[in-house]
Design an enzyme around this catalytic site. Sequence first.
Site, short mmCIF file in Angstrom:
data_model
loop_
_atom_site.label_atom_id
_atom_site.label_comp_id
_atom_site.label_asym_id
_atom_site.label_seq_id
_atom_site.Cartn_x
_atom_site.Cartn_y
_atom_site.Cartn_z
CE LYS A 1 -37.57 10.94 147.56
NZ LYS A 1 -38.83 10.22 147.63
CG ASN A 2 -40.83 13.37 147.67
OD1 ASN A 2 -40.40 12.32 147.18
ND2 ASN A 2 -40.80 13.61 148.96
NE ARG B 1 -46.65 5.59 149.28
CZ ARG B 1 -47.65 4.89 149.84
NH1 ARG B 1 -47.57 3.59 149.92
NH2 ARG B 1 -48.73 5.52 150.28
CB CYS C 1 -38.97 4.40 152.98
SG CYS C 1 -37.59 5.06 152.03
NE ARG D 1 -44.92 5.54 152.65
CZ ARG D 1 -43.92 6.05 151.91
NH1 ARG D 1 -42.79 5.36 151.78
NH2 ARG D 1 -44.03 7.21 151.33
CB ILE E 1 -52.82 3.13 147.89
CG1 ILE E 1 -53.23 1.70 147.51
CG2 ILE E 1 -51.30 3.29 147.87
CD1 ILE E 1 -52.86 1.33 146.07
CG ASP F 1 -40.23 13.39 153.69
OD1 ASP F 1 -40.64 13.73 152.57
OD2 ASP F 1 -40.72 12.46 154.34
CB ILE G 1 -46.68 12.02 158.86
CG1 ILE G 1 -46.74 13.54 159.06
CG2 ILE G 1 -47.12 11.62 157.45
CD1 ILE G 1 -48.07 14.18 158.77
NE ARG H 1 -36.06 5.19 146.72
CZ ARG H 1 -36.91 5.54 147.71
NH1 ARG H 1 -36.79 5.01 148.91
NH2 ARG H 1 -37.85 6.42 147.47
C1 EPZ Z 1 -45.16 11.52 150.03
O1 EPZ Z 1 -45.49 10.18 150.35
C2 EPZ Z 1 -43.63 11.54 149.94
N1 EPZ Z 1 -43.22 10.59 148.92
C3 EPZ Z 1 -43.03 11.13 151.29
O2 EPZ Z 1 -41.62 11.30 151.21
C4 EPZ Z 1 -43.53 12.05 152.38
O3 EPZ Z 1 -43.11 11.56 153.62
C5 EPZ Z 1 -45.07 12.09 152.37
O4 EPZ Z 1 -45.57 12.44 151.07
C6 EPZ Z 1 -45.62 13.08 153.38
O5 EPZ Z 1 -45.12 14.34 153.16
C7 EPZ Z 1 -43.33 10.94 147.63
O6 EPZ Z 1 -43.74 12.03 147.28
C8 EPZ Z 1 -42.91 9.92 146.62
P1 EPZ Z 1 -49.04 10.60 152.07
P2 EPZ Z 1 -46.99 9.64 150.29
O7 EPZ Z 1 -49.98 9.92 151.15
O8 EPZ Z 1 -47.68 10.24 149.15
C9 EPZ Z 1 -51.42 7.82 155.15
C10 EPZ Z 1 -39.34 10.73 151.33
O9 EPZ Z 1 -38.59 10.52 152.29
N2 EPZ Z 1 -52.22 7.42 153.96
O10 EPZ Z 1 -49.17 12.05 152.27
O11 EPZ Z 1 -46.96 8.21 150.42
C11 EPZ Z 1 -49.99 7.25 155.05
O12 EPZ Z 1 -49.91 5.94 155.51
C12 EPZ Z 1 -40.77 10.16 151.32
O13 EPZ Z 1 -39.02 11.43 150.36
C13 EPZ Z 1 -53.31 6.59 154.13
O14 EPZ Z 1 -53.63 6.18 155.25
O15 EPZ Z 1 -47.55 10.29 151.66
C14 EPZ Z 1 -49.19 8.21 155.90
O16 EPZ Z 1 -49.26 7.83 157.24
C15 EPZ Z 1 -41.04 9.26 152.47
N3 EPZ Z 1 -54.01 6.22 153.03
C16 EPZ Z 1 -49.92 9.52 155.67
O17 EPZ Z 1 -51.22 9.21 155.17
C17 EPZ Z 1 -53.68 6.65 151.76
O18 EPZ Z 1 -54.34 6.28 150.78
C18 EPZ Z 1 -49.20 10.45 154.69
O19 EPZ Z 1 -49.10 9.82 153.47
C19 EPZ Z 1 -52.57 7.50 151.61
C20 EPZ Z 1 -51.85 7.87 152.73
#
Ligand code: EPZ
Length: 417
Positions: free
Chosen positions: A22-23, A92, A116, A121, A123, A304, A326, A398
């Site tokens: 998925k990811n 997302r 979720c 979360r 950006i 995850d 995380i 999903r």
């Molecule tokens: C990806 O999310 C995955 N989703 C998530 O899987 C997964 O949990 C996550 O990576 C971590 O491995 C997809 O690929 C669609 P991050 P993403 O940016 O990209 C903070 C599932 O269950 N952060 O690595 O959103 C954020 O809040 C999902 O399949 C900022 O602060 O994850 C989080 O605490 C859930 N600012 C941490 O970093 C930013 O601009 C990790 O987020 C970006 C992130």
Amino acid sequence: MPKIRIEGGHKLTGTIPISGAKNSVVALIPTAILCDETVTISNVPEITDVDDLENILVHLNAEITRTNGKVEINSSNIINKEITETLSKKLRASYYFMGALLGKFNRVEMYFPGGCTIGARPINLHLKGFELLGAKITEEGNHFVIEAEKLKGNNIYLDFPSVGATINIMLAAVKAKGKTVIDNAAAEPEIANVATFLNNMGAKIKGAGTSTITITGVKYLHSCFHEVIPDRIEAGTYLIMGALIGENLRIENMIPNHLEALIAKLTEAGVEMEIGLDNILIKGTNNYKPIDIKTLVYPGFATDLQQVMSVFLTQCQGRSSIEETIYENRFQSLLELEKMGANVKIRPDNHKATIRGKTPLHGADVNSTDLRGGASLLVAGLIADGITNIDNISYILRGYDHIIEKLTNVGAKIEII
Ligand code: EPZ
């Protein structure tokens, strides 16, 4: 509303094939619009996140055809218009259209993504990366316009190795003028899968899968075929099920190396596994030692898998713990697990929980709080005494391809009612 109904206690025996990740696929589909010709992606899972991305492509007037796990995308007639709030909020990964449309047209207009509710979360790291490539960001509420005269390569250090920010910056930089270096980049396998896709189109990306990625901008991206890697989170979910209620259960079409941390923790608890090149045979005993889990970025223990692993810890003899580093709000599903008899204690800062076992679980009516939370309740229902009904199942659908069929084929008593 449809529910998943499970009669617990039935051993799982046989083989479960793993689908595409998925990811990874949710990044590959938006990435395809950077191509100036038609691309084909195979091993695409049938999950609703893919449907939602297809709707965004159709909204942008791209042509997409899906047949038997293959997706063909032709974006030569694409129209760069605003992605509506409804479409942006569906998932997302809609945020990957930010990097892809900015990289292709130097302009994108859309809303804050969905996903979720397991934490704030933000950006901010994505936007900071776009600004360092020369883009200007106009943010009003949750509406974004991001545009640039011409994107220009730059050195970008990520304050946190964010998966989404790493991929999004890569998408915006692949056609930018000159060289971009992303430092402290995320190294999840899905990132390398996206970079390989772009390199198959003629991009110049080095170091994906490490913490330093170098991208040299190119003018044109040609057509290619690409395959989605196996879903390590789906594989991990079935591995944990196998440890709990499997009897010679084989998980196949997977990459065991992508689950090193999980395999190490299950082994530490006493789980017996035969690890092959692209499969794992799991026997399932019932005498497990308590362990401590700490979620980390890849190759650490995947956040995850944290919620599904919490069910495993209810069946370990003694006191186990989970530390979630995380996300700040990923223990909601533990409160649902308590309704099934689990003995859990969540620390007030919501980053650590202790789980005592071995605790027999019983069937109950429970709510999916998010994708992986829903999966954890499904696993609990498989080992619980009696009937479990899970609602909000759209969360689960999903991210898990044909989960009801796959489990029924190995002996589970599970259905959507
Ligand atoms: C990806 O999310 C995955 N989703 C998530 O899987 C997964 O949990 C996550 O990576 C971590 O491995 C997809 O690929 C669609 P991050 P993403 O940016 O990209 C903070 C599932 O269950 N952060 O690595 O959103 C954020 O809040 C999902 O399949 C900022 O602060 O994850 C989080 O605490 C859930 N600012 C941490 O970093 C930013 O601009 C990790 O987020 C970006 C992130």
